[in-house]
Design a protein around this motif. Sequence first.
Motif, PDB file in Angstrom:
ATOM      1  N   MET A  89     -12.962  -9.664  36.017  1.00 13.99           N
ATOM      2  CA  MET A  89     -12.479 -10.941  35.486  1.00 13.99           C
ATOM      3  C   MET A  89     -12.454 -10.920  33.954  1.00 13.99           C
ATOM      4  O   MET A  89     -13.380 -10.417  33.310  1.00 13.99           O
ATOM      5  N   VAL A  90     -11.395 -11.502  33.410  1.00 15.90           N
ATOM      6  CA  VAL A  90     -11.299 -11.675  31.956  1.00 15.90           C
ATOM      7  C   VAL A  90     -10.857 -13.114  31.711  1.00 15.90           C
ATOM      8  O   VAL A  90     -10.002 -13.639  32.436  1.00 15.90           O
ATOM      9  N   GLY A  91     -11.429 -13.766  30.713  1.00 16.44           N
ATOM     10  CA  GLY A  91     -11.043 -15.148  30.394  1.00 16.44           C
ATOM     11  C   GLY A  91     -10.550 -15.264  28.966  1.00 16.44           C
ATOM     12  O   GLY A  91     -10.697 -14.339  28.157  1.00 16.44           O
ATOM     13  N   TRP A  92      -9.965 -16.390  28.674  1.00 16.71           N
ATOM     14  CA  TRP A  92      -9.580 -16.719  27.289  1.00 16.71           C
ATOM     15  C   TRP A  92     -10.816 -17.326  26.619  1.00 16.71           C
ATOM     16  O   TRP A  92     -11.415 -18.260  27.171  1.00 16.71           O
ATOM     17  N   ALA A  93     -11.186 -16.804  25.457  1.00 17.54           N
ATOM     18  CA  ALA A  93     -12.402 -17.269  24.774  1.00 17.54           C
ATOM     19  C   ALA A  93     -12.080 -18.434  23.837  1.00 17.54           C
ATOM     20  O   ALA A  93     -12.253 -18.335  22.617  1.00 17.54           O
ATOM     21  N   ASN A  94     -11.588 -19.506  24.420  1.00 21.36           N
ATOM     22  CA  ASN A  94     -11.281 -20.737  23.672  1.00 21.36           C
ATOM     23  C   ASN A  94     -11.075 -21.854  24.687  1.00 21.36           C
ATOM     24  O   ASN A  94     -11.368 -21.690  25.866  1.00 21.36           O
ATOM     25  N   GLY A  95     -10.528 -22.966  24.246  1.00 20.18           N
ATOM     26  CA  GLY A  95     -10.232 -24.059  25.167  1.00 20.18           C
ATOM     27  C   GLY A  95      -9.201 -24.971  24.520  1.00 20.18           C
ATOM     28  O   GLY A  95      -8.657 -24.631  23.464  1.00 20.18           O
ATOM     29  N   TRP A  96      -8.931 -26.110  25.170  1.00 20.98           N
ATOM     30  CA  TRP A  96      -7.870 -27.014  24.701  1.00 20.98           C
ATOM     31  C   TRP A  96      -8.434 -28.311  24.131  1.00 20.98           C
ATOM     32  O   TRP A  96      -9.554 -28.696  24.449  1.00 20.98           O
ATOM     33  N   GLN A  97      -7.578 -29.027  23.402  1.00 25.29           N
ATOM     34  CA  GLN A  97      -7.978 -30.280  22.730  1.00 25.29           C
ATOM     35  C   GLN A  97      -8.477 -31.339  23.690  1.00 25.29           C
ATOM     36  O   GLN A  97      -9.287 -32.166  23.322  1.00 25.29           O
ATOM     37  N   TRP A  98      -7.951 -31.347  24.915  1.00 20.97           N
ATOM     38  CA  TRP A  98      -8.331 -32.415  25.829  1.00 20.97           C
ATOM     39  C   TRP A  98      -9.727 -32.231  26.431  1.00 20.97           C
ATOM     40  O   TRP A  98     -10.228 -33.099  27.125  1.00 20.97           O
ATOM     41  N   MET A  99     -10.363 -31.104  26.123  1.00 24.83           N
ATOM     42  CA  MET A  99     -11.685 -30.869  26.720  1.00 24.83           C
ATOM     43  C   MET A  99     -12.748 -31.687  26.001  1.00 24.83           C
ATOM     44  O   MET A  99     -12.677 -31.855  24.785  1.00 24.83           O
ATOM     45  N   THR A 100     -13.743 -32.152  26.776  1.00 25.53           N
ATOM     46  CA  THR A 100     -14.736 -33.082  26.206  1.00 25.53           C
ATOM     47  C   THR A 100     -15.438 -32.532  24.970  1.00 25.53           C
ATOM     48  O   THR A 100     -15.655 -33.238  24.011  1.00 25.53           O
ATOM     49  N   GLN A 101     -15.797 -31.248  24.989  1.00 24.23           N
ATOM     50  CA  GLN A 101     -16.612 -30.705  23.898  1.00 24.23           C
ATOM     51  C   GLN A 101     -15.767 -29.944  22.878  1.00 24.23           C
ATOM     52  O   GLN A 101     -16.308 -29.240  22.034  1.00 24.23           O
ATOM     53  N   PHE A 102     -14.455 -30.073  22.958  1.00 27.06           N
ATOM     54  CA  PHE A 102     -13.584 -29.277  22.088  1.00 27.06           C
ATOM     55  C   PHE A 102     -13.788 -29.636  20.610  1.00 27.06           C
ATOM     56  O   PHE A 102     -13.818 -30.808  20.252  1.00 27.06           O
ATOM     57  N   LYS A 103     -13.971 -28.626  19.768  1.00 28.93           N
ATOM     58  CA  LYS A 103     -14.051 -28.888  18.321  1.00 28.93           C
ATOM     59  C   LYS A 103     -12.690 -28.532  17.714  1.00 28.93           C
ATOM     60  O   LYS A 103     -11.951 -29.367  17.248  1.00 28.93           O
ATOM     61  N   ASP A 104     -12.361 -27.274  17.729  1.00 30.78           N
ATOM     62  CA  ASP A 104     -11.030 -26.783  17.384  1.00 30.78           C
ATOM     63  C   ASP A 104     -11.030 -25.292  17.676  1.00 30.78           C
ATOM     64  O   ASP A 104     -11.964 -24.800  18.291  1.00 30.78           O
ATOM     65  N   TRP A 105     -10.018 -24.582  17.233  1.00 32.79           N
ATOM     66  CA  TRP A 105      -9.959 -23.165  17.598  1.00 32.79           C
ATOM     67  C   TRP A 105     -10.619 -22.272  16.545  1.00 32.79           C
ATOM     68  O   TRP A 105     -10.478 -21.067  16.594  1.00 32.79           O
ATOM     69  N   GLY A 106     -11.287 -22.916  15.581  1.00 29.46           N
ATOM     70  CA  GLY A 106     -11.959 -22.113  14.568  1.00 29.46           C
ATOM     71  C   GLY A 106     -11.073 -21.858  13.364  1.00 29.46           C
ATOM     72  O   GLY A 106      -9.873 -22.143  13.381  1.00 29.46           O
ATOM     73  N   PRO A 107     -11.681 -21.333  12.308  1.00 29.63           N
ATOM     74  CA  PRO A 107     -10.994 -21.226  11.012  1.00 29.63           C
ATOM     75  C   PRO A 107     -10.059 -20.028  10.867  1.00 29.63           C
ATOM     76  O   PRO A 107      -9.439 -19.864   9.820  1.00 29.63           O
ATOM     77  N   THR A 108      -9.906 -19.193  11.894  1.00 29.14           N
ATOM     78  CA  THR A 108      -9.181 -17.941  11.670  1.00 29.14           C
ATOM     79  C   THR A 108      -7.675 -18.148  11.488  1.00 29.14           C
ATOM     80  O   THR A 108      -6.979 -17.216  11.106  1.00 29.14           O
TER      81      THR A 108
END
Length: 496
Positions: free
Chosen positions: A289-308
């Motif tokens: 299994m491989v996942g995406w190491a991020n998430g979307w804006q609609w998620m409860t704990q979402f901050k942002d995608w980081g400064p990169t």
Amino acid sequence: MSQESMQASIGRAQRYIDEHAGPVARTPMRQRYHFMGPCGWINDPNGLIYYKGQYHYFYQFNPFSSFWGKMHWGHAVSDDLVHFRSLPIALAPSEAYDDHEQGGCFSGSAIEKDGKLYLIYTGTANRGDGLEQTQNVAVSEDGVHFRKYEGNPVLCAPEGVKPDCFRDPKVWEHDGSYYMVCGVQKGDRGQALLYRSPDLLHWEFFNVLLESRGELGYMWECPDFFELGGKWVFICSPMGMGDRKVVYFVGDFDYRTGVFCPRSQGEVDWGLDFYAPQTFLDANGRRIMVGWANGWQWMTQFKDWGPTYHDGWCGSLTLPREVTLSDDGLLSCRPVGELSLLARDEGSMPRLRLAGGEDAKIEAGDGVAFRLSFDIDLRASDCSSFDLLLRQGGGRQVVCTFDLEHAQLRLCRDGSDGWSRGASRSTLDLCGRDKLDVTVYSDQSSIEVFADNGTNVHSMNVFAPSSQNGVSVRSHGGPLALEDVSWCGMADAPIQ
Ligand code: FRU
């Protein structure tokens, strides 16, 4: 004609990548041994497959910007799941059914048939009636260059399904027939629809594999369905379930009726940065299994995608994890053994004892890219909790708390880098246990914690400079006993 327009789009994207990949590679937050795109934005892993002796990773890719938009399929191959080589973009938006600024070639899967590599993906476009999603096919003879099927789309949203919520086909073969599971929104509920085909090109509806009755979210993204240890596992990324972002169900499945009977469910990964995982089988029958190491804006704990995004890129994939069922039927996800190819400067100590309030430093690699493992001796530990402090420096740190009193595992990045925030939390099963195993993988901008045989996982990003490289353990309220403490540095594995 259509093949030419896709080739022209791929050519434009490749020229952009050739110009930008070099400078992006030199920016400070790039992962050292996790998978990333060469520049621009990436999200879900797609089309993961072991094909003709190599591991193929495809992924959602917008090469032109560090933000999501107009999806392409990036492509890379590997001999060992650790070292990857970039290949030309596999799919680019080019057709009426997949060419749109807010659409493109969305997520999907890969399968081998008659020696050819088939990609089954969602086309998202707007032909005047709002965004519409359809399932489409592309084929390759050499595993590098793909041609979209002239008969696309091969599937349109059925009656009652929201036209822009019919996506992410996962395909497999059984007894000469092909099966597909697709995520949809019907009314305000998520569903997984099961289809069947003799040839990957003609599909008929088979059954509703599983559905939310309101308790499991309103739309299911990236469904996956596979046999594992005599049982069947369904995984999806449901929208609208709060902190539960990637859930699994274990049960039984009947090919004659298309009925799946789930008996239990759980969380694939509790971390703030884990979404849309996909699994595949390798040559030895391992389920990876491989996942995406991020998430979307609609998620409860979402901050942002980081400064990169300042540096021209965004997004990485998690480590590949081997998936098994534990003795008590839980999904276990553990980093694949091949990662040991990167282990450097290994060290260990048979035990570490700390009194309450005491702490100890651990010199694991350079304190940024490393692996650390230990067992908590639960009989000999009488502390209320202990903290594993990661990426420490300049008054900042990531805090991984093992709260033995309340049986919780928390991974907190408040105060970690001046940018990220939030904490993930899961329940630890400590009942009647003697010990609990923990393995941590740290990279330049991510931390993955695997506890309890991979049944309790937290993946999280942190964007701290390399000068934040302290690692230590601190016990609270009593003595702590760790056994078999081992560590190593992780060598760089840049994508070539
Ligand atoms: C999941 C997802 C998928 C979609 C893709 C678009 O992260 O939203 O449902 O196919 O990303 O990039």
